[in-house]
Design an enzyme around this catalytic site. Structure first.
Site, mmCIF file in Angstrom:
data_model
loop_
_atom_site.group_PDB
_atom_site.id
_atom_site.type_symbol
_atom_site.label_atom_id
_atom_site.label_comp_id
_atom_site.label_asym_id
_atom_site.label_seq_id
_atom_site.Cartn_x
_atom_site.Cartn_y
_atom_site.Cartn_z
ATOM 1 N N GLU A 277 0.827 -1.201 0.000
ATOM 2 C CA GLU A 277 0.000 0.000 0.000
ATOM 3 C C GLU A 277 0.870 1.264 0.000
ATOM 4 O OE1 GLU A 277 -4.246 -0.404 1.849
ATOM 5 O OE2 GLU A 277 -3.049 0.751 3.253
ATOM 6 N N HIS A 298 8.202 -27.031 -0.357
ATOM 7 C CA HIS A 298 7.604 -28.216 -0.978
ATOM 8 C C HIS A 298 6.415 -27.852 -1.852
ATOM 9 C CE1 HIS A 298 10.081 -30.911 1.529
ATOM 10 N NE2 HIS A 298 10.112 -29.818 2.278
ATOM 11 N N LYS A 412 -14.226 0.515 -3.596
ATOM 12 C CA LYS A 412 -15.276 0.933 -2.654
ATOM 13 C C LYS A 412 -16.380 1.679 -3.399
ATOM 14 C CE LYS A 412 -12.324 1.567 1.402
ATOM 15 N NZ LYS A 412 -11.779 2.581 2.293
HETATM 16 O O1 PA5 Z 1 -3.816 1.420 5.921
HETATM 17 C C1 PA5 Z 1 -4.936 1.852 5.719
HETATM 18 O O2 PA5 Z 1 -5.207 3.072 5.765
HETATM 19 C C2 PA5 Z 1 -6.083 0.916 5.433
HETATM 20 O O3 PA5 Z 1 -5.679 -0.392 5.366
HETATM 21 C C3 PA5 Z 1 -7.133 1.045 6.525
HETATM 22 O O4 PA5 Z 1 -6.532 0.719 7.759
HETATM 23 C C4 PA5 Z 1 -8.328 0.133 6.254
HETATM 24 O O5 PA5 Z 1 -8.898 0.432 5.027
HETATM 25 C C5 PA5 Z 1 -9.358 0.272 7.345
HETATM 26 O O6 PA5 Z 1 -9.774 1.613 7.451
HETATM 27 P P1 PA5 Z 1 -10.528 2.113 8.726
HETATM 28 O O7 PA5 Z 1 -9.637 1.976 9.904
HETATM 29 O O8 PA5 Z 1 -10.849 3.549 8.441
HETATM 30 O O9 PA5 Z 1 -11.780 1.275 8.865
#
Ligand code: PA5
Length: 424
Positions: A277, A298, A412
């Site tokens: 990310e 394996h 989303k």
């Molecule tokens: O690293 C990030 O920002 C994302 O992985 C969020 O943690 C994830 O989408 C969850 O978001 P939230 O904590 O707002 O529910």
């Protein structure tokens, strides 16, 4: 501190080698908070801040849960989930007899998983820790409503006492709900993004409930972050970031993170999110994958040894194991294994790791070793701080903002439109 050994990668470097000058500039930007996304670098001060503010109340809440409940349901996804799970599986892979069982939901939209978990909680006293920075993410919101209903059935007007919300300090649906119901709340700091939040209440509350000594984690993290501020090519975070960027420039596009401890599996999932990310944007980024050794030798061993030469391999090694077990001698030697009798299983594992490394390097896979003394609270803190600092340096070296994730919004938007959410 974590040690990085690049000797298994050196033969794949050009004569100029990794660009430590660039790593130094990237590190400077991080430390001076002048790089892209610097408003989300609060994780660098987080351990000291949490020690000065919330740590005592996190531990008090965990003790309350441990004393009254047999289970904790942790509701969260992505950065609000993977760190806690990584820590708990690494340090407490088998819960002790006094440890509540930790269930993770909110990380899927699976009717089967939700129903199975509900069934398991039918007769059991439990608490819920709902974790969402935005408070609006669909997956955790769906799970939360369902488990909140179960709490209400089980505890009636006392249900609110069993809910702990970890969310934004001021805004969001979850924050409003928490305020109106009087749930105990913990904060996801504004200047810390989800994937960098494991050392906040996001990770620490579930970890403390699982029986992990979070004071030790935080104290070790404070020391580790001090050590990682060293501005020198001796800094292990520079070594790792510079080496992987150098290899990426030579078309090693995939990094597999390997470990010889099965309990590391969810730490690898946390690492994948952290690097994927943070770096996968603007048409670039090393693809982070993971393998579990020796099991995956394996299954994936063939590909690693002889598939397309696009892979680099980073191996997390623990210098000392927590337990020892001498392999037994057997007079009859019917299985022919007496040649390893009397040797410790951990030592046999280390020999296997050396053998695998030599084979993979000679097969054309650059190898980086990331060594930590032990699989304990200090080792966990060291790994988290090391990977976070190195990730930021590596992201800045490649010219991206390591702290945003604009690409996550695309699915989303589609999903909300297809589900008919008002206003989409
Ligand atoms: O690293 C990030 O920002 C994302 O992985 C969020 O943690 C994830 O989408 C969850 O978001 P939230 O904590 O707002 O529910």
């Amino acid at each position: 501190m974590v040690k990085v050994d690049l000797s298994g990668a050196a033969q794949f470097f050009t004569s100029a080698g990794p660009d430590y000058a660039l790593a130094g500039l990237a590190h400077e930007k991080l430390l001076n908070k002048t790089g892209l996304g610097s408003e989300f670098t609060g994780w660098m001060e987080l351990p000291q801040r949490i020690k000065d503010t919330e740590l005592d109340s996190i531990i008090a809440a965990a003790e309350k849960i441990r004393s009254r409940s047999k289970a904790l349901v942790v509701v969260g996804i992505g950065g609000s989930y993977l760190g806690a799970r990584g820590a708990i599986e690494l340090l407490k892979p088998l819960p002790g007899k006094d440890d509540p069982q930790i269930f993770f939901v909110g990380n899927m939209l699976s009717a089967d998983t939700l129903c199975d978990t509900l069934d398991r909680l039918g007769d059991v006293d439990f608490d819920v820790n709902v974790i969402s920075k935005s408070g609006t993410t669909l997956e955790p919101a769906v799970s939360f409503r369902i488990f909140r209903e179960l709490l209400e059935k089980k505890y009636g007007d006392k249900a609110d006492e069993h809910i702990f919300a970890t969310t934004d300090a001021h805004k969001g649906v979850l924050k409003s709900l928490a305020d109106s119901h009087g749930w105990e709340t913990f904060v996801v700091p504004d200047d810390v993004g989800g994937r960098f939040s494991v050392l906040s209440a996001v990770g620490l509350l579930p970890m403390a409930v699982a029986g992990i000594d979070v004071r030790r984690v935080i104290d070790a993290a404070i020391e580790e972050l001090k050590a990682l501020s060293l501005q020198s090519p001796e800094n292990p975070a520079w070594k790792y970031a510079a080496a992987r960027q150098h290899l990426y420039a030579k078309d090693y596009e995939i990094e597999i993170l390997a470990c010889y401890e099965p309990s590391f599996r969810f730490m690898a999932e946390w690492w994948k999110q952290l690097y994927g990310e943070s770096e996968g944007k603007d048409g670039k980024g090393i693809f982070p994958a993971s393998v579990e050794f020796t099991a995956d030798l394996h299954s994936m061993g063939q590909y690693i040894q002889s598939g397309p030469r696009k892979l680099m391999e980073s191996v997390v090694r623990f210098t000392y194991s927590r337990r020892t077990y001498k392999f037994p001698y057997e007079e009859a030697n019917t299985d022919g294994l007496n040649y390893i009798a009397g040797r410790d299983i951990a030592e046999i594992g280390h020999v296997a790791a050396d053998a695998v490394r030599d084979a993979h390097v000679s097969g054309g896979v650059p190898n980086i070793i990331i060594e930590v003394p032990m699989r304990n609270e200090e080792g966990f803190a060291a790994l988290v701080c090391f990977f976070e600092v190195a990730c930021a340096i590596s992201g800045y070296m490649s010219g991206v903002n390591p702290f945003d994730q604009p690409g996550v919004e695309a699915y989303k938007k589609n999903m909300f439109r297809m589900l008919g959410k008002p206003g989409t």
